[in-house]
Design a protein around this motif. Structure first.
Motif, short mmCIF file in Angstrom:
data_model
loop_
_atom_site.label_atom_id
_atom_site.label_comp_id
_atom_site.label_asym_id
_atom_site.label_seq_id
_atom_site.Cartn_x
_atom_site.Cartn_y
_atom_site.Cartn_z
N LEU A 53 0.83 -1.20 0.00
CA LEU A 53 0.00 0.00 0.00
C LEU A 53 0.87 1.25 0.00
CD1 LEU A 53 -2.95 1.17 0.45
CD2 LEU A 53 -2.39 1.13 2.90
N ALA A 54 0.50 2.24 -0.83
CA ALA A 54 1.24 3.49 -0.86
C ALA A 54 1.26 4.10 0.54
CB ALA A 54 0.59 4.46 -1.85
N GLY A 55 2.43 4.58 0.95
CA GLY A 55 2.58 5.15 2.29
C GLY A 55 3.07 4.16 3.32
N CYS A 56 3.28 2.90 2.89
CA CYS A 56 3.76 1.85 3.80
C CYS A 56 5.16 1.41 3.38
CB CYS A 56 2.82 0.65 3.80
SG CYS A 56 1.16 1.00 4.37
N LYS A 57 5.94 0.99 4.35
CA LYS A 57 7.30 0.55 4.10
C LYS A 57 7.38 -0.96 4.28
CE LYS A 57 12.10 1.61 5.25
NZ LYS A 57 13.00 2.45 6.08
N PRO A 117 -1.02 -12.42 -0.05
CA PRO A 117 -0.57 -12.58 1.34
C PRO A 117 0.36 -11.47 1.83
CG PRO A 117 -0.49 -14.68 0.18
CD PRO A 117 -0.79 -13.63 -0.85
N GLY A 118 1.14 -10.89 0.93
CA GLY A 118 2.05 -9.83 1.33
C GLY A 118 1.42 -8.46 1.39
N ASP A 119 0.14 -8.36 1.03
CA ASP A 119 -0.56 -7.08 1.06
C ASP A 119 -0.88 -6.67 2.50
OD1 ASP A 119 -0.53 -6.99 -1.68
OD2 ASP A 119 -2.62 -7.61 -1.93
N VAL A 120 -1.03 -5.37 2.71
CA VAL A 120 -1.52 -4.89 4.00
C VAL A 120 -2.94 -5.39 4.21
CG1 VAL A 120 -2.14 -2.83 5.33
CG2 VAL A 120 -0.03 -2.86 3.99
N TYR A 180 2.37 4.11 8.72
CA TYR A 180 1.68 4.52 7.49
C TYR A 180 1.77 6.04 7.31
CZ TYR A 180 -2.43 5.29 4.44
OH TYR A 180 -3.28 5.67 3.44
N LYS A 181 2.26 6.45 6.13
CA LYS A 181 2.35 7.87 5.76
C LYS A 181 3.01 8.71 6.87
CE LYS A 181 -1.93 8.96 4.55
NZ LYS A 181 -3.07 9.65 3.88
N LYS A 196 8.74 11.15 8.13
CA LYS A 196 9.55 11.94 9.04
C LYS A 196 9.61 11.31 10.42
CE LYS A 196 10.29 16.72 10.53
NZ LYS A 196 9.81 18.13 10.45
N HIS A 197 8.46 10.86 10.92
CA HIS A 197 8.44 10.21 12.23
C HIS A 197 9.22 8.89 12.19
CE1 HIS A 197 6.97 9.13 16.21
NE2 HIS A 197 6.64 7.95 15.73
N ASN A 198 9.14 8.18 11.07
CA ASN A 198 9.83 6.89 10.96
C ASN A 198 11.35 7.04 11.13
OD1 ASN A 198 7.47 5.44 10.61
ND2 ASN A 198 7.56 5.51 8.37
N GLU A 199 11.89 8.18 10.72
CA GLU A 199 13.32 8.41 10.88
C GLU A 199 13.73 8.39 12.34
OE1 GLU A 199 14.26 12.05 8.92
OE2 GLU A 199 13.71 11.31 6.92
N LYS A 200 12.82 8.79 13.23
CA LYS A 200 13.11 8.79 14.66
C LYS A 200 12.72 7.46 15.31
CE LYS A 200 12.12 13.76 15.08
NZ LYS A 200 11.25 14.76 15.74
#
Length: 550
Positions: free
Chosen positions: A2-6, A190-193, A402-403, A406-410
């Motif tokens: 899904l767009a916005g997911c890593k 199966p690999g989808d969100v 999700y989306k 910036k927060h994920n960097e921390k």
């Protein structure tokens, strides 16, 4: 993805598939297989309803077709805010089957949280009960829909009450109609969100946690194995089932994975739960520490036969050792401590662990592929036995919110470890002892409160100059919240501030338990508000400048 997911890096994904962690199954397929295997065995008990696996699978097919007919598409987000009712399972599995994504809201959430969730996720639909615990969710939904342009549908389990709202019951198509609206072959991979859960974050409103079919089903399989669930297991759900703990550890979904029976309770009170334990022959139940204390106090005074209860899980917050020692003696069942997070990592004490492990630790990781580190403020690993911040990665721990780049960097290290914000130590045998929080968060009986969110709402009051929210210890809840406030432009009482927060649509558990008024806040050497000193003041409640208002 899904767009916005890593996603997991391919080398890790390949490793987890080769190890058999990810077995290429979706939730829709899981239920289909259980219906074939267990047929007329009861899957869900809700009041006087006893729903078999075959019936649940059929109801899910019919509702999935109804969702498609309504225009809900794969990967569209759907806010699900349902209490512990049978429709919860129909709803989420129907969404799973068509590839739409439930976003799990909690029954206690109100306008502030729901408007945010709908807007941030760009939700296409919002699914609610009509009334629950005296609250009319239809009024809330009307306010939300007026604020969120993407929200096409409000779907009500019960009386819709408004012409523009849709009855959930009306969406179940006849068997003959279902084939016109897609098939399993058109469902998700199966690999989808599969869905989005809420974080117990420390900054503002909650982050959204993407969980895939592969990673979450793996967590169910491991949980069911560790908790010795099978087709004869009976799980009592007294906590709101949208919480990660009662959803998957092993929770209601882990019980269905094992072919067992889920018994839904609308309350965790002994008056509700104990008769269900007796009448439904419940073998396992899960509670938070405050509820465990209530059960321990009530059990000697009640007459219900609790002898079928084999395991009481306690999680969501740290359970005091003194209370933990009483579980076997008072309730006659094994205590299992559970420590985990919606982002992934789950730890259990094992059912054959000795008492000192069960009482004094919060368990060890459930997967051999879980990786944990304990680090200091400079991300240097601490010495064995010392306290450090817990970092983790593994086959069911997310690599990003999700989306939230910036927060994920921390929140994540460059090599993919999630920073839990929990302080812990490790025993020589690999068990975790949770020592506290490094993040600015309050754990109120398992409900996580981000101090910053409440502070921002308080600062919106015209009489509030500054606000700081801290935790204070509590015998039953573990922690309660105390808001310290500096006022200007006239006087305001603690009760007035609490009402102000309620009127802003803040969930009830986030309303400060106490409000303290101060002329100024203590500061650290670098000029920041010293929340350490404020926590001490909240405990002592003796400073001359402080007027704590309950």
């Amino acid at each position: 993805m899904l767009a916005g997911c890593k996603a997991w890096p391919e080398e890790f994904a390949a490793r987890y598939r080769e190890a058999g962690c990810w077995q290429g199954e979706t939730f829709g397929e899981l239920l289909r297989k259980r219906a074939a295997a267990f047929g007329e065995r009861v899957a869900v008990v809700c009041g006087d309803k006893h729903i078999s696996y075959a019936e649940l699978d059929n109801r899910v097919d019919r509702l999935a077709a109804g969702f498609l007919k309504l225009g809900i598409k794969a990967q569209e987000r759907v806010i699900v805010q349902l209490p512990n009712i049978a429709s919860f399972f129909d709803t989420i599995f129907a969404l799973f089957r068509i590839g739409a994504l439930p976003v799990f809201a909690l029954p206690v959430h109100r306008r502030n949280e729901i408007v945010y969730l709908c807007g941030f996720s760009e939700a296409a639909a919002y699914i609610i009960p009509d009334m629950d615990s005296g609250f009319d969710y239809r009024d809330l939904a009307a306010q939300v829909q007026a604020s969120v342009p993407s929200l096409r549908h409000v779907i009500v389990a019960g009386d819709p009450g408004q012409e523009t709202f849709v009855s959930l019951d009306d969406l179940y198509l006849d068997d003959s109609e279902c084939s016109s609206y897609g098939s399993d072959a058109e469902g998700p991979e199966p690999g989808d969100v599969a869905f989005l859960q809420l974080s117990g974050g420390t900054t503002g409103l909650p982050k959204l946690i993407p969980r895939t079919h592969d990673d979450y089903i793996y967590s169910l399989r491991m949980s069911a194995e560790i908790c010795s669930l099978d087709k004869d297991s009976v799980y009592l759900a007294v906590l709101p089932v949208a919480h990660n703990f009662p959803l998957s550890s092993p929770g209601v979904l882990g019980t269905l994975y094992a072919g067992g029976r889920v018994v839904l309770a609308r309350s965790g009170s002994p008056e509700t739960a104990f008769p269900l334990i007796a009448s439904e022959y419940v073998t396992i139940a899960a509670v938070v520490p405050p509820l465990a204390l209530i059960w321990l106090e009530a059990a000697p005074t009640r007459s219900e036969d609790l002898s079928n209860l084999q395991v009481l899980q306690v999680g969501g917050a740290k359970f005091s050792a003194e209370a933990a020692k009483r579980v076997q003696m008072v309730l006659g069942c094994k205590l299992q401590q559970v420590y985990g997070m919606a982002e992934g990592l789950v730890n259990y004490t094992r059912l054959d662990d000795p008492e000192d492990i069960t009482v004094f630790t919060q368990g060890r990781p459930m997967s051999p592929y879980d990786e944990v580190r304990l680090v200091d403020e400079d991300d240097v690993e601490v010495a064995p036995g010392e306290v450090g911040e817990l970092l983790t990665r593994g086959p069911y721990t997310i690599r990003g919110y999700y989306k939230a780049d910036k927060h994920n960097e921390k929140a994540f290290t460059t090599d993919g470890f999630y920073r839990t914000g929990d302080l812990a130590s490790l025993t020589p045998s690999g068990y975790l002892v949770i020592e506290g929080r490094s993040k600015d968060q309050i754990n109120r009986g398992g409900d996580k409160i981000a101090a910053e969110e409440v502070e921002n709402h308080l600062l919106a009051h015209p009489s509030v100059h500054d606000a700081a929210v801290v935790a204070m210890p509590d015998e039953y809840l573990g922690e309660r919240s105390c808001a310290f406030v500096i006022v200007h432009n006239g006087a305001v009482s603690g009760n007035e501030l609490k009402m102000f927060l309620r009127n802003r649509g803040l969930a009830a558990y986030k309303i400060p338990d106490r409000v303290g008024f101060m002329d100024s806040f203590p500061h650290t050497g670098v000029g920041k508000v010293s929340k350490k000193q404020l926590r001490e003041l909240a405990v002592q409640n003796q400073d001359a400048r402080l007027n704590l208002s309950k």
